[in-house]
Every structure is written in C-alpha cells, then in structure tokens.
Design an enzyme around this catalytic site. Structure first.
Site, PDB file in Angstrom:
ATOM      1  CE1 TYR A 434       0.833   0.130   4.412  1.00 51.90           C
ATOM      2  CE2 TYR A 434      -1.376  -0.632   4.835  1.00 51.90           C
ATOM      3  CZ  TYR A 434      -0.140  -0.292   5.284  1.00 51.90           C
ATOM      4  OH  TYR A 434       0.123  -0.377   6.617  1.00 51.90           O
ATOM      5  CD  GLU A 435       0.620   6.358   1.343  1.00 44.65           C
ATOM      6  OE1 GLU A 435      -0.369   5.958   1.979  1.00 44.65           O
ATOM      7  OE2 GLU A 435       0.641   7.440   0.734  1.00 44.65           O
ATOM      8  N   GLY A 436       1.281   3.032  -2.565  1.00 40.31           N
ATOM      9  CA  GLY A 436       2.114   2.893  -3.774  1.00 40.31           C
ATOM     10  C   GLY A 436       2.948   1.630  -3.668  1.00 40.31           C
TER      11      GLY A 436
END
Lengths: 586, 586
Positions: A434-436
């Site tokens: 997550y978060e890229g």
C-alpha cells in the site's frame, strides 16, 4: 513471547550523535536536546511496550467484526487508543493552533517506529488520521481547518484516505466515483472505494473520509480528480454532530495480516462532501503529503523488522541446540545456545545491521522533511523527494525479508502462531503494497525523481557521499572498512544512473526494466552512507555500545554492500531480456 | 481465482528433450517413452486440476478441528484422498510386491509437483505416508514389510514421521522419548512429539507412526536413538485391526499456513511399538530416505511458486492499469494490461525463469536418485547427496520469494485472501523450515557434503559443467548467452569452495559463516547449468514454445546469475564480520 523493548539508546545515539539534531538550524530543532527527546521517547516507549504490544496478538487473533454496519475492533483497542489520544500523541507534530504539540516530524517518526513495532494494526487508526489532517491542513480553507482539524488532532475523530476502487489502484485516472455539485457548494458523492483502512470502527465519535472523486464535466483521466471531505456524521456549525451521512461500510476484507485494522469496502450513496482545494486538482493535493506518508510506511517495514529481530535474538540466546565448533559455550548444559552457530549469527547480523542502518536512514529522511517544511529548504525537499521512494520501497522490502529471517530463526516455532513472529511477517507484508506498491516506488524513482530539477537532487546526494568520504579520508578507523566500500557502491549507483541516461532516452523501457534493481541499489548506498556516518560517531565513543555499532556496520559494508554490483549487472543487461516474450508466452 | 493449469508440455519437454530419460540405462527408464509419460502425467494433471485444486482454499479456510481426540479434516478432503488412493497414485513408485506401481521416482516427482501445486496441505497426507513406507521398506524385517507395507502403499493406512520434541528439533541427540523393552520384543513408547504432520485425521482407518525414541541404557546423544513403528490401532496377525494403542493427539497447532493439514502434538503414553532395524541405529535409518524426502520438499517450494506464478501471469494479462510507453497495447480500452510495464515483466520473468529452471533441476535430481537406487550407481548417489541440500534449500527459499512476487503483482488484491495468492505465500513458507531448516541444509552442504568422499561428488559436478561447456563450444546459439555466463558462475562457485578449503581447516567458522551464501551460489549455478541444457534442447525446436524457452533462459543467465558474484564476495569476507559481536550485544 518476549516483551517489546523500545530502542531508546539507539534512537538517542542516532538523533544526537549521528544526526546531531539540536545543532540543526531547522526551526524547532533547538529544543530537541538529549533530555527533551529522552523524555518524549521514553514515555512513547513505555506506551508501546506496556499498552500497545500486549494487544498486538489480541488484534491478530480477534480481528474486526462487521455487525449491522458497525465495525467492532478487538478487545482493548479502544482503551489503548484512548490512552494514546489522551497523551496527546496523535497530534505530536500537528500545528499548535489546532491543538497539536507542534513538534518536528522527526519526533513523530521516532515515536511512530515504536508504535508501529508494537502494534501496527492499532497504530494505523491514528496514522491515517494524520494523513487526513495533513491534506486539510495544507489544502483546506481556513474555515475547513477550523471546523475539521481540532478534533482530528485530538483524536476525538479519526480520518481515512479513499483512493482505490475495485478496478483501479495505481492508475487513478480510471476512477469512477462521482461528485455532483449542489447549490450550497457541497457535492454529493457516489461510488465504491475499497481497501479503506480504518474506514469504519468504534473508537471515535466521527470519521472524516478524504475521498477522491470526479466532478462531471471535468477533464479526463488524472487531471479531472478532486478531493473531498466526507464525514461519517455531518457536523453542525456549532461543532456538534448532525445527521448520519449517506455512506457505509459494505464489507470487511479477510486479509493475510493487520487483522486488528478494519479494511473496509466503503459505499458512498450520495454522501455530502466538501471540496478541498481546487476542483480537478485533487491528485496534487493528495500527493503533497506523500513524502511523510511514504516515510511512515517505510517505518512500518522497519518497525516490524525491529520487533521481529528482538524475538529472534532472544530465541537464539535461549534455545539450546547443537554445539559450538571448538569450545562449548554452555559446557554444563545439554547443548549450546543457537547463537553460537555461524549461520545463526549471519541471520541475526543481517537483521541487526538492516534495522539499525534503516532506522538512521528513516530518521535522516525525517529531518530532511522538517528542513523542507519548516525552513522552506528547497534543496532538502528535493533530496527527500528523491529519497522517499527508497525509504518506502527499500525499508519495506528488506524489512519484510528480515521478519522472514526472524521467523526462520525459530524453526517450526516460528511457523505456528503461538510465538507471534508469523504475525510480524504477515503484518509487514502489506507495507510493500500500500501507499504505492514498491514497483510503483521504483517507477517513481527512475521515471520521475531521478530526472527531477535536471538531476539536481541526485547530484546533491552524490555530493553528500563524496564530501563525507573526502572529509574523513584521514580517519583510519573508517577508511578500509567503511569509506572504500561506500565509494565502490556509490560508483555502482552512478554507473546505473549513467546507464539510464544513455539508454533511457532512446528506449525508456531500458531504464524502467532496471527500476526495482535501481531502488535496491540506491537503498544499499543509503544504508552504507548511514553506516559510515554511524561509524564516525561511534569512533568517538568507547563503550561496548559503540564497539558493537562498529562491528555491526562492518558487517553491513562487507556482507550487504556487495549486492550493488549484482543490481548494476542486472540493470546493465537492459530491456531486451525483460521484454522478449509475447504476453501469451507467460 | 484462475484454475490450476498442469505444466504438461513443460514436463514432457524436460523429461524427453532435455533429460532424454528413455535413453537412460537406469532400470525401468526404457518404459518411459513420451506416450507413456504423457498418459501418466495427463491423468495426474487432471486430478490436480479438477479434484485437488478446487479444495485448496477450502482447506485453508476451514482448517482441521480436534474434537474429543478425533481430527476432522476439511470438507471434501476425504473424498479427494479416496480418488487419489483409488487411482493408485499413492504407491506410484512403491515396490510391486507390496501393491505399488513400481515406477521410477522421477514419475513420482513429476506427479508430485502437480499435487503439491494444487493442494499442498492435502498432498502431505500421502507424502508422509511415502516416507513411512520408505523407512520400513529399507530397514524393516521381512515380517514387518509384509505386515505394514501393503496398506501403506494402497493408502488404506497413512504414515507419519515423529522426530521433533518441544525442546529439540535439529539436535535430535537431546530427545527424551523413551522406549522400554518388553518380554515379547515390543517396546513401550512414552513421550511427547510435536509438529507431527498428519498425526491424526479421519481419512484412513489406521495411522502408522514412525517414532524416534531412546532405549534406556543405550549410548548418549544421537548414537542412542532407535526407530519404532507405533500404530494408532494395533494390528492382529490376520491383518485385522485390534485395540487402540496408547497414543493420542493432544493438540492441533495454529499455523501460518497449510491449514488443511493436521499438525499435531502427539502424546505416547506407553504405546506399543516395534523396533525397525537395529537398536540405537534409528537416526541412520531415518536419514537413508532423506534425499527423496528433501527433494520432495524442494518440489513443494517449486510447486507453490509455479501455481502462484500462473495466477500472477493471468492477472497481469487481464488487469488494465496505466499505459505502455510508446504504442498503447489496448488503445480502445481505458488502459493497457499490467503486462506492458517493464517492472511487471521483470517480476514475471523472475518467477517464470525460476520455475522452469527449478523444475528441470528437481527432475534431474530425481533421475539421479533413480540411478543411485535402481542401478546402484555410486557416482549418481554421491552427486545427488551433494545436490539434495541445494534442491531443498534453494528451491524452497526462491520458491517462497516467487510466491511473494506473485502476490505483489496483485497489489491489495494479493493481500486479501479472496484471490488465493496469500495462501501460496503462507503455505510455501513452511517448506523453508521443515525436513531440516534451510540453514541446516547449508550446514549439511558445506560441513558434510562438500568434503564427502574426498570431494569426489563436487568435482564430478564441476566436471559435468565443464564438459557441457566444452562439448557445446561451437554452438553459436549457446556461446555468449549461456555458456559464458555459466562458466563465470561456475568459476565463482569453485572460488568459494577453494576459500572454504583454504580457510575452513584453520577456522571452520570461516566456512560455516558463508554456508547459506554457498547454498544459494550453488543453486544459481545448478539452474544456470539446467538452463544451458534446456537451451541446447530448445535450439533443436522451432516452435514458439522453444523460442520462449530460449528467451526465458537468456533472462535467467543475464539477470539471475550475477548473484553468484555477490555470494562469493560475502563468503570471502569470512567469519570475522559475522562472529564479531558478543551474544549480549544482539
């Protein structure tokens, strides 16, 4: 399972002896002397050890339950949340005018590592709140700030970030959630968002969703995305809660880990929302707080590795199995402890040298964020923008690897849930996604950050390393063990960047095929650089602590830095081997 | 989730075009022509795809339950077990005189990969039975064989291996389970064993436990361990079941994965047991079937990687996200499929090149086991003894890494349980631990196998590689892409072995500190060697299949083999960085 032991001594050493934070000209840093940071970190460490860590396995075992639209968090989570909230920890680096403590972000990073290490799933409830705070703080109107921020800072309300939809994650240009303008300047939000961490729960009286949506008639793709505040309960002008908004949690996901955090499918059925910043500029608004958010996720990878390492080291000291070569370490016992075995040492040193080097790296990045935000230091901001994908990608990839190594130390006991190390592995796994996702971090690094400002930030990084090597050239304790390997590794990084420059213009795939290798190569050089700085500081001390630092650093330089040559060789093999097959050949 | 697709074409190619099994002089191999193996593998593939794979997620979700001493396996497991049993698959390579099919082990390895890939937890019930069969077949008396083997071969009964105790895993010398001799030549077994896979379940009418225990008065340590047959139900002379023996499952472990397999704490409370082979020689008896058992676990790592890769490749072809650089691949759609992106390709090629190279490696090892056992080929046996820790350690370490990469391909969808890739990661994880943790494999390789027979097997391996390179020197399709990198990698392996020889005598820790790196270095050279052999065979074909093989092999050589230099550098840094710290510094 052994109790979590906050790394207070190490943080003190990194902040004051390595980074020398109190000598920085960044506003707010002058207050950060040893006594002050020791008081803050000591208290945060106690909460991590005594309040958060004991609930980590509880959260994993119980998970969250969705009952009639209400999410029940695990036993004890609400009380622990309240302890953290009441201590003012959630607003540690938030603006004082909205009730925060106004401390630099570096203190948030240090306390954050301990909170994450002791209970990642629980920490996320206020971690995401901080993201919502930042989005409104930077892009909201004064009215919006006054209305929404104080209760996000106090933790009476929590926040979320709503980006992903079932058919789109990284490619937000595809998103379908609609925002219909209303006469009163509000919008009605309709659509489905997925993977919304802390999207619904029972620990706060309101939840403020930050939602990306498209206003009909706007530009296509990512240029037509706007950002909205969409509260669970509408808020009256006097600050009291009004009607329930038209949004709900439709489902909780069954996940590999972070069971204590509610990962929600959120349904917006014409929910009232308020535009933040300019229409169609929502993606930019969402991305301005990206550096902090991504460093935060890097800290999750690091924190899980740090916690798992503690269990592995304790186990290796306690568990009797086999005999040392040569003299027995425990001649009166039935066997020697695991820690006498070279391959056990190798595994522990891999973890220890990563955790301590990674901690210094993350805290250094945090000081750069502070310099960028607090003194508008453009150079620091450029540098940390370059380093952010490395902090996120490298610390979560390697952090996960470390949890796997820690689990391996315990053998079958690591595979069963009783010892808690499986949870570190399962929880740490999400930080790579997550978060890229880390592949996207690598793309960001190579495709965007490397060429940013005509390459100024990356040149600044190389200069930092070069200057350090030059300045310390006469330091015999550093030369062969630290400076020489750092120089060689840095040369590999420069050669890789040069390869991209020479080949990427003709064929961008030639650069992008090496992006993940470049991120890892960069990560190793960063940790090598940090270890050289740590070693310089350690040479000024004479305690066992300092000697152990030097030995651990030497291990990193001798055993980890050789990876740079492998990454360079892969990068220099270019795009052809990577792109040769047709899609149907896979 | 996509259905499992058995790799029939690839297996056919490896067995017949690469390994050319039907030209081998190993007894039994002459029957293994293309038609014959296609019939067997096709049928096994169907069962894997249609019977086993659909139950994989069921097993993971339901797990096993212990109710009043009885273990209930997941819904459908018993029926699928019966299908496999009735097809004669459990005794595929067992001796015909006990009801087996008498086929070479290589066929068991190939069918086994598919069974493991489609349902690892369920496959283990008959996988462990095979271990018990082998122990009795090699070391039991004629009477014991006649009594116990036919029903183990038919699958009416299943078997287990009982080694680990709460305080000892690797170091079996510490074990405490006692075997008291009785007047009738039986023994009464008392003690607790843990981590006993398939220790209790509801799929067979009897369970035959192979138990390591100490006869009082015997030698200390590993030299005083004996092996016993301890059935769940005693068996009368006429073969009918008698009384329940005094043993029970005390607990099921909660594990990270393989939930469908019952991992039991087994309590022996004066259970009747029968000595297998000589008293005090039990460890040797247990270890004679080690090569097969460890290659089997290597296949688990490979199988999980193969299955996970299929899901990742399908997802990368289907999921629309972002655009290709240059020409769009799906101009009429909202976005291009993931597979256009270079870093996505890189991740898929990592997996594909490992899976296909690893499959050839495992099947080659299986042919060496057959040569060793069926024609008493001492050289083959020496070679496979050397390679076994590499097959086990490398294929499970890298296989696990591949499942993690496959999971990463799916982003958040990989982290939730719905898509099934998390299960591959969680299931694959155990293969690095059991049947000798991979650190122990590395120790076995460096501390025992490398110096075995005065180094004859390792010299034989180097000769094989050298001869292959020499024989194919004029093959332009092989030279630069395959032979040169193989030569360089093989040189690194020789340099590492040389380093151990020169330094290991003075300080064994100097060798052992590099043991895990050596295992991985060796693994890369083995896969490089296999890819060179695959490429030679592929150059003789002209189909898309053959071209894809060559491209995949080139990827392995260009992108994976450079790891050998890194491992060599680590190895040559010796023991000092690894052993520098005091135990209390960790």
């Amino acid at each position: 399972m052994a109790a979590y032991s906050p790394p207070l001594r190490d943080m003190d050493f990194v902040l004051h002896d390595v980074l020398k934070i109190e000598t920085s000209s960044t506003p707010g840093y002058a207050y950060l002397d040893r006594d002050f940071t020791a008081a803050i970190l000591g208290e945060a460490g106690k909460i991590a050890r005594d309040v958060l860590a004991p609930l980590n396995a509880v959260g994993d075992t119980q998970g969250c339950r969705l009952e009639n639209g209400v999410v029940r968090t695990p036993d004890g989570f609400k009380a622990a949340f309240d302890t953290v909230r009441e201590g003012g920890w959630m607003g540690l680096d938030c603006a004082e005018e909205f009730g925060g403590q106004g401390l630099p972000y570096v203190m948030n990073a240090a306390t954050g590592e301990m909170q994450v290490a002791s209970n990642m799933a629980l920490n996320m409830y206020w971690g995401l709140t901080h993201g919502a705070y930042s989005a409104i703080h930077v892009h909201g109107s004064d009215e919006q700030k006054a209305k929404w921020l104080p209760k996000l800072v106090s933790g009476e309300w929590t926040g979320t970030m709503n980006l992903t939809e079932p058919h789109c994650g990284t490619d937000l240009g595809l998103l379908r959630t609609k925002a219909e303008p209303q006469d009163d300047e509000s919008h009605l939000i309709t659509g489905q968002k997925i993977f919304i961490s802390a999207g619904e729960h029972d620990m706060a009286e309101n939840i403020i969703h930050l939602v990306l949506a498209k206003i009909p008639g706007g530009p296509e793709g990512v240029k037509g995305i706007s950002l909205f505040i969409v509260p669970k309960f509408l808020v009256n002008d006097d600050g009291s809660l009004g009607d329930r908004n038209d949004l709900s949690c439709g489902k909780l996901e069954e996940k590999m880990g972070i069971h204590g955090n509610a990962t929600c499918v959120m349904n917006y059925d014409g929910a009232e929302g308020y535009l933040v910043g300019e229409a169609h500029k929502g993606l930019r608004a969402m991305f301005t707080m990206m550096n902090e958010a991504r460093v935060g996720v890097g800290l999750q990878g690091l924190g899980q590795a740090a916690a798992a390492y503690q269990v592995a080291a304790d186990y290796a000291r306690d568990r009797l199995q086999g005999r040392a070569i040569g003299e027995a370490a425990n001649p009166d016992g039935p066997a020697d402890p695991l820690i006498v075995h070279p391959d056990v040492r190798r595994a522990l040193m891999d973890q220890k040298s990563f955790v301590e080097g990674g901690r210094a790296f993350a805290l250094w990045a945090a000081t750069l964020i502070d310099a960028g935000h607090r003194s508008d230091d453009k150079e620091a901001l450029g540098l940390v923008s370059l380093l952010t994908p490395v902090v996120k990608g490298f610390l979560t990839d390697k952090g996960f690897d470390c949890t796997v190594q820690a689990q391996q130390m315990l053998g079958g006991h690591g595979y069963i849930e009783e010892w808690g190390v499986s949870q570190f592995v399962r929880d740490a796994r999400i930080a790579m996604i997550y978060e890229g996702a880390n592949g996207v971090q690598a793309l960001d690094l190579v495709g965007r950050k490397l060429g940013a400002e005509g390459g100024k930030p990356v040149m600044a990084f190389f200069d930092l390393v070069k200057t350090f090597i030059k300045e310390n050239d006469g330091n015999e304790g550093l030369k062969a063990d630290f400076l020489d390997p750092l120089k060689a590794a840095s040369k590999d990084l420069q050669a890789a960047a040069m390869f991209f420059m020479q080949n990427g213009m003709k064929d961008p795939n030639a650069a992008l095929a090496g992006s993940t290798d470049f991120l890892h190569l960069f990560g190793h050089v960063c940790l090598g650089y940090m270890w050289a700085r740590i070693a310089r500081a350690a040479l000024e001390g004479s305690e066992e602590f300092h000697k152990a630092k030097l030995a651990t650093g030497r291990y990193y330089m001798a055993r980890q830095l050789p990876a740079t040559k492998m990454h360079l060789a892969r990068i220099e093999s270019g795009a052809v081997p990577v792109m040769a097959l047709a899609a149907e050949d896979f």
